[in-house]
Design an enzyme around this catalytic site. Structure first.
Site, PDB file in Angstrom:
ATOM      1  N   GLU A 273      -5.038  -6.339   4.634  1.00 22.30           N
ATOM      2  CA  GLU A 273      -4.951  -7.478   3.686  1.00 22.30           C
ATOM      3  C   GLU A 273      -6.208  -7.581   2.815  1.00 22.30           C
ATOM      4  O   GLU A 273      -6.658  -8.681   2.464  1.00 22.30           O
ATOM      5  CB  GLU A 273      -4.596  -8.775   4.403  1.00 22.30           C
ATOM      6  CG  GLU A 273      -3.236  -8.626   5.101  1.00 22.30           C
ATOM      7  CD  GLU A 273      -2.409  -9.862   5.206  1.00 22.30           C
ATOM      8  OE1 GLU A 273      -2.705 -10.858   4.530  1.00 22.30           O
ATOM      9  OE2 GLU A 273      -1.429  -9.824   5.978  1.00 22.30           O
TER      10      GLU A 273
ATOM     11  N   GLY B 273     -21.550  -1.512  31.352  1.00 21.12           N
ATOM     12  CA  GLY B 273     -20.690  -0.353  31.635  1.00 21.12           C
ATOM     13  C   GLY B 273     -19.227  -0.739  31.768  1.00 21.12           C
ATOM     14  O   GLY B 273     -18.328  -0.026  31.306  1.00 21.12           O
TER      15      GLY B 273
ATOM     16  N   GLU C  97     -14.916  -5.034   1.520  1.00 17.60           N
ATOM     17  CA  GLU C  97     -15.477  -4.707   0.200  1.00 17.60           C
ATOM     18  C   GLU C  97     -14.645  -5.376  -0.896  1.00 17.60           C
ATOM     19  O   GLU C  97     -15.192  -5.936  -1.849  1.00 17.60           O
ATOM     20  CB  GLU C  97     -15.504  -3.176  -0.001  1.00 17.60           C
ATOM     21  CG  GLU C  97     -16.499  -2.440   0.904  1.00 17.60           C
ATOM     22  CD  GLU C  97     -16.107  -2.372   2.381  1.00 17.60           C
ATOM     23  OE1 GLU C  97     -14.906  -2.549   2.700  1.00 17.60           O
ATOM     24  OE2 GLU C  97     -16.985  -2.134   3.223  1.00 17.60           O
TER      25      GLU C  97
ATOM     26  N   SER D 251       0.828  -1.214   0.000  1.00 19.91           N
ATOM     27  CA  SER D 251       0.000   0.000   0.000  1.00 19.91           C
ATOM     28  C   SER D 251       0.861   1.262   0.000  1.00 19.91           C
ATOM     29  O   SER D 251       2.004   1.251   0.464  1.00 19.91           O
ATOM     30  CB  SER D 251      -0.878   0.048   1.251  1.00 19.91           C
ATOM     31  OG  SER D 251      -1.667  -1.102   1.338  1.00 19.91           O
TER      32      SER D 251
ATOM     33  N   GLY E  25      -4.458   2.112  -2.005  1.00 28.29           N
ATOM     34  CA  GLY E  25      -4.794   1.118  -0.991  1.00 28.29           C
ATOM     35  C   GLY E  25      -5.453  -0.077  -1.652  1.00 28.29           C
ATOM     36  O   GLY E  25      -4.781  -1.014  -2.089  1.00 28.29           O
ATOM     37  N   SER E  26      -6.800  -0.031  -1.784  1.00 28.89           N
ATOM     38  CA  SER E  26      -7.514  -1.128  -2.442  1.00 28.89           C
ATOM     39  C   SER E  26      -7.067  -1.270  -3.897  1.00 28.89           C
ATOM     40  O   SER E  26      -6.930  -2.378  -4.411  1.00 28.89           O
ATOM     41  CB  SER E  26      -9.026  -0.868  -2.403  1.00 28.89           C
ATOM     42  OG  SER E  26      -9.480  -0.976  -1.076  1.00 28.89           O
TER      43      SER E  26
HETATM   44  N1  CAA Z   1      -4.272 -14.303  -6.788  1.00 30.94           N
HETATM   45  C1  CAA Z   1      -3.388 -14.405  -7.802  1.00 30.94           C
HETATM   46  N2  CAA Z   1      -3.414 -13.591  -8.883  1.00 30.94           N
HETATM   47  C2  CAA Z   1      -4.347 -12.638  -8.901  1.00 30.94           C
HETATM   48  C3  CAA Z   1      -5.299 -12.478  -7.880  1.00 30.94           C
HETATM   49  C4  CAA Z   1      -5.229 -13.356  -6.782  1.00 30.94           C
HETATM   50  N3  CAA Z   1      -6.076 -13.248  -5.749  1.00 30.94           N
HETATM   51  N4  CAA Z   1      -6.108 -11.444  -8.203  1.00 30.94           N
HETATM   52  C5  CAA Z   1      -5.697 -10.975  -9.384  1.00 30.94           C
HETATM   53  N5  CAA Z   1      -4.629 -11.702  -9.798  1.00 30.94           N
HETATM   54  C6  CAA Z   1      -3.874 -11.504 -11.061  1.00 30.94           C
HETATM   55  C7  CAA Z   1      -4.859 -11.462 -12.221  1.00 30.94           C
HETATM   56  O1  CAA Z   1      -5.082 -12.760 -12.733  1.00 30.94           O
HETATM   57  C8  CAA Z   1      -4.145 -10.560 -13.201  1.00 30.94           C
HETATM   58  O2  CAA Z   1      -3.186 -11.295 -13.965  1.00 30.94           O
HETATM   59  P1  CAA Z   1      -3.550 -11.783 -15.471  1.00 30.94           P
HETATM   60  O3  CAA Z   1      -3.840 -10.530 -16.222  1.00 30.94           O
HETATM   61  O4  CAA Z   1      -2.306 -12.481 -15.891  1.00 30.94           O
HETATM   62  O5  CAA Z   1      -4.739 -12.682 -15.352  1.00 30.94           O
HETATM   63  C9  CAA Z   1      -3.356  -9.598 -12.329  1.00 30.94           C
HETATM   64  O6  CAA Z   1      -3.262 -10.216 -11.031  1.00 30.94           O
HETATM   65  C10 CAA Z   1      -4.035  -8.252 -12.172  1.00 30.94           C
HETATM   66  O7  CAA Z   1      -5.314  -8.530 -11.659  1.00 30.94           O
HETATM   67  P2  CAA Z   1      -6.535  -7.552 -11.806  1.00 30.94           P
HETATM   68  O8  CAA Z   1      -6.609  -7.011 -13.201  1.00 30.94           O
HETATM   69  O9  CAA Z   1      -7.720  -8.247 -11.256  1.00 30.94           O
HETATM   70  O10 CAA Z   1      -6.069  -6.360 -10.859  1.00 30.94           O
HETATM   71  P3  CAA Z   1      -6.877  -5.162 -10.270  1.00 30.94           P
HETATM   72  O11 CAA Z   1      -6.031  -3.966 -10.404  1.00 30.94           O
HETATM   73  O12 CAA Z   1      -8.280  -5.141 -10.828  1.00 30.94           O
HETATM   74  O13 CAA Z   1      -6.909  -5.469  -8.682  1.00 30.94           O
HETATM   75  C11 CAA Z   1      -7.732  -6.376  -6.637  1.00 30.94           C
HETATM   76  C12 CAA Z   1      -7.400  -6.590  -8.118  1.00 30.94           C
HETATM   77  C13 CAA Z   1      -8.415  -7.643  -6.209  1.00 30.94           C
HETATM   78  C14 CAA Z   1      -8.624  -5.194  -6.390  1.00 30.94           C
HETATM   79  C15 CAA Z   1      -6.391  -6.200  -5.866  1.00 30.94           C
HETATM   80  O14 CAA Z   1      -5.788  -4.960  -6.201  1.00 30.94           O
HETATM   81  C16 CAA Z   1      -6.544  -6.290  -4.384  1.00 30.94           C
HETATM   82  O15 CAA Z   1      -6.589  -7.374  -3.835  1.00 30.94           O
HETATM   83  N6  CAA Z   1      -6.568  -5.134  -3.663  1.00 30.94           N
HETATM   84  C17 CAA Z   1      -6.491  -5.087  -2.237  1.00 30.94           C
HETATM   85  C18 CAA Z   1      -5.084  -4.821  -1.819  1.00 30.94           C
HETATM   86  C19 CAA Z   1      -4.755  -5.431  -0.498  1.00 30.94           C
HETATM   87  O16 CAA Z   1      -5.218  -6.492  -0.129  1.00 30.94           O
HETATM   88  N7  CAA Z   1      -3.882  -4.752   0.233  1.00 30.94           N
HETATM   89  C20 CAA Z   1      -3.420  -5.256   1.457  1.00 30.94           C
HETATM   90  C21 CAA Z   1      -2.256  -4.459   1.913  1.00 30.94           C
HETATM   91  S1  CAA Z   1      -1.064  -5.440   2.731  1.00 30.94           S
HETATM   92  C22 CAA Z   1      -1.481  -5.563   4.332  1.00 30.94           C
HETATM   93  O17 CAA Z   1      -2.503  -5.127   4.762  1.00 30.94           O
HETATM   94  C23 CAA Z   1      -0.516  -6.359   5.149  1.00 30.94           C
HETATM   95  C24 CAA Z   1      -0.353  -5.909   6.539  1.00 30.94           C
HETATM   96  O18 CAA Z   1       0.626  -5.249   6.847  1.00 30.94           O
HETATM   97  C25 CAA Z   1      -1.240  -6.384   7.590  1.00 30.94           C
END
Ligand code: CAA
Length: 378
Positions: free
Chosen positions: A362, A339, A366, A122, A127-128
């Site tokens: 993670e 309370g 949504e 992030s 973020g998302s």
């Molecule tokens: N597993 C493996 N590959 C995946 C996948 C998954 N779950 N989701 C997508 N992909 C692949 C896709 O297949 C695609 O590859 P191909 O074109 O070869 O098929 C590529 O990744 C891009 O995928 P999208 O086009 O679907 O990507 P997107 O930009 O639309 O985003 C999303 C997808 C699901 C929204 C993703 O961005 C997401 O999960 N966002 C949330 C981010 C997140 O979880 N952040 C957490 C921060 S870390 C944290 O919190 C840790 C901590 O410290 C506690």
């Protein structure tokens, strides 16, 4: 549970009850974890659970790991998140995509708990929509120079090494999700600047920091796999990470239920223990039922991770359901305590605050619903 899983649960439970739970309130207040807690986790093998024995890990199955993590979270969610990030993200990414030399140099000490891992994806404006990141790597002789900022990094300064996702495409040739690399970066690298520690609502003892990269040189042998595949590696890692957060959420919920059962048996109103009232019994029954359902779904998702069948969908379902269960159960627990539940003196106040972020990090609830719906149509 197999006899081996029962043994792992007992070991984790004993450690959590003796060494975590008694300190959880103070660590929350101080906003800090002592470093020796990490050393103890390492000594017990909890930092190498999913790493094969040939790399000094325990080589355990996913379900065993989830069982242990739930117990650790039942003791202290801040310790559990440090353990979850380390086990699920950087180590799994190096295991899956690292070269033999990278595994030797980084994975082996991480498995032994000598190096604590972090994961930085992030950014303040991404973020998302993680693929919209701006941090940039520039190719130079022998490596890459990284510039940019990462946000909300668990273990970002407290940890020793982070796997960080940074753009490897160029401003005139943007490749979206396929223009991102994953780099292994020690947190004492020159140009790795740890920002202020975030002042959070919950899981306060876990370190969450912003990190800046200023002209930070990273040698070629610290790039993981292909330079354009880092985002995919990160999402693959998050499929496992989300199971870890599910286990952590269930641990928080389980602790809140146990405190509620004890309190409802001891607290008297209208001349009887409040557990004798049907209104209270319904609450406790709903809390326990949701926890059992969340745990069953989580373990089903853990098995799916091993077979690969419906693994992405089930990981998101488990994380979604477990984190919303944690929020539901801890909200009810505060209500059971009345309370007193609102006072910092009682543990359910902290558990309520600790639960909230499981619906956010993670991947928010949504995003989990988006992933699930996409998988349903796949
Ligand atoms: N597993 C493996 N590959 C995946 C996948 C998954 N779950 N989701 C997508 N992909 C692949 C896709 O297949 C695609 O590859 P191909 O074109 O070869 O098929 C590529 O990744 C891009 O995928 P999208 O086009 O679907 O990507 P997107 O930009 O639309 O985003 C999303 C997808 C699901 C929204 C993703 O961005 C997401 O999960 N966002 C949330 C981010 C997140 O979880 N952040 C957490 C921060 S870390 C944290 O919190 C840790 C901590 O410290 C506690």
């Amino acid at each position: 549970m197999t006899p081996e899983q029962q043994q792992i649960r007992d070991l984790a439970r004993e450690f959590a009850e003796n060494e975590l739970r008694p300190h959880a309130e103070a660590w929350d207040r101080e906003g800090e974890l002592p470093r020796d807690v990490v050393a103890k986790l390492g000594e017990l093998g909890f930092l190498g659970m999913l790493i094969p024995e040939e790399h000094d890990g325990l080589g355990l199955d996913t379900t065993s790991y989830l069982i242990a993590l739930e117990e650790i979270a039942r003791g202290d969610a801040s310790v559990a998140v440090a353990m979850s990030v380390h086990n699920s993200l950087p180590t799994q990414m190096i295991l899956a995509h690292g070269t033999g030399a990278q595994k030797e140099r980084w994975l082996r000490p991480m498995a032994r708990g000598e190096l604590l891992g972090a994961f930085s994806l992030s950014e303040p404006d991404s973020g998302s929509d993680a693929a919209s990141m701006a941090a940039q790597a520039r190719k130079v002789d022998g490596g890459w120079v990284l510039n940019g900022a990462k946000a909300w990094v668990t273990n970002g300064g407290f940890g020793d090494v982070t796997v960080t996702m940074v753009r490897t495409d160029t401003p005139d040739d943007r490749r979206g999700a396929k223009g991102i690399g994953a780099f292994i970066v020690p947190t004492d690298a020159e140009g790795y600047i740890v920002g202020k520690k975030e002042d959070k609502m919950g899981q306060r003892a876990s370190e969450t920091v912003g990190v800046a990269f200023r002209e930070m040189f990273v040698p070629d042998d610290q790039l993981l796999g292909e330079p354009g595949q880092g985002f995919i590696y990160a999402l693959q890692g998050l499929n496992g990470g989300r199971l870890g957060i599910g286990a952590l959420a269930i641990g928080i919920a389980q602790a809140a239920l146990e405190h509620s059962l004890a309190y409802a048996a001891e607290r008297k109103q209208f001349g009887t223990a409040i557990r004798d009232f049907q209104g209270m019994q319904f609450k406790l029954a709903n809390m326990a039922t949701r926890i059992e359902a969340a745990r069953a779904l989580l373990h089903r998702a853990g098995e799916a991770k091993e077979t690969g069948e419906k693994a992405v969908q089930l990981a998101s379902m488990a994380k979604l359901f477990a984190s919303e269960t944690a929020m539901y159960v801890t909200t009810e627990a505060v209500q059971v305590f009345g309370g007193y539940g609102y006072m910092k003196e009682y543990p359910v106040e902290r558990l309520f605050r600790d639960a909230k972020v499981t619906e956010i990090y993670e991947g928010t609830s949504e995003i989990q619903r988006t992933v699930i719906a996409r998988e349903l149509y796949r």
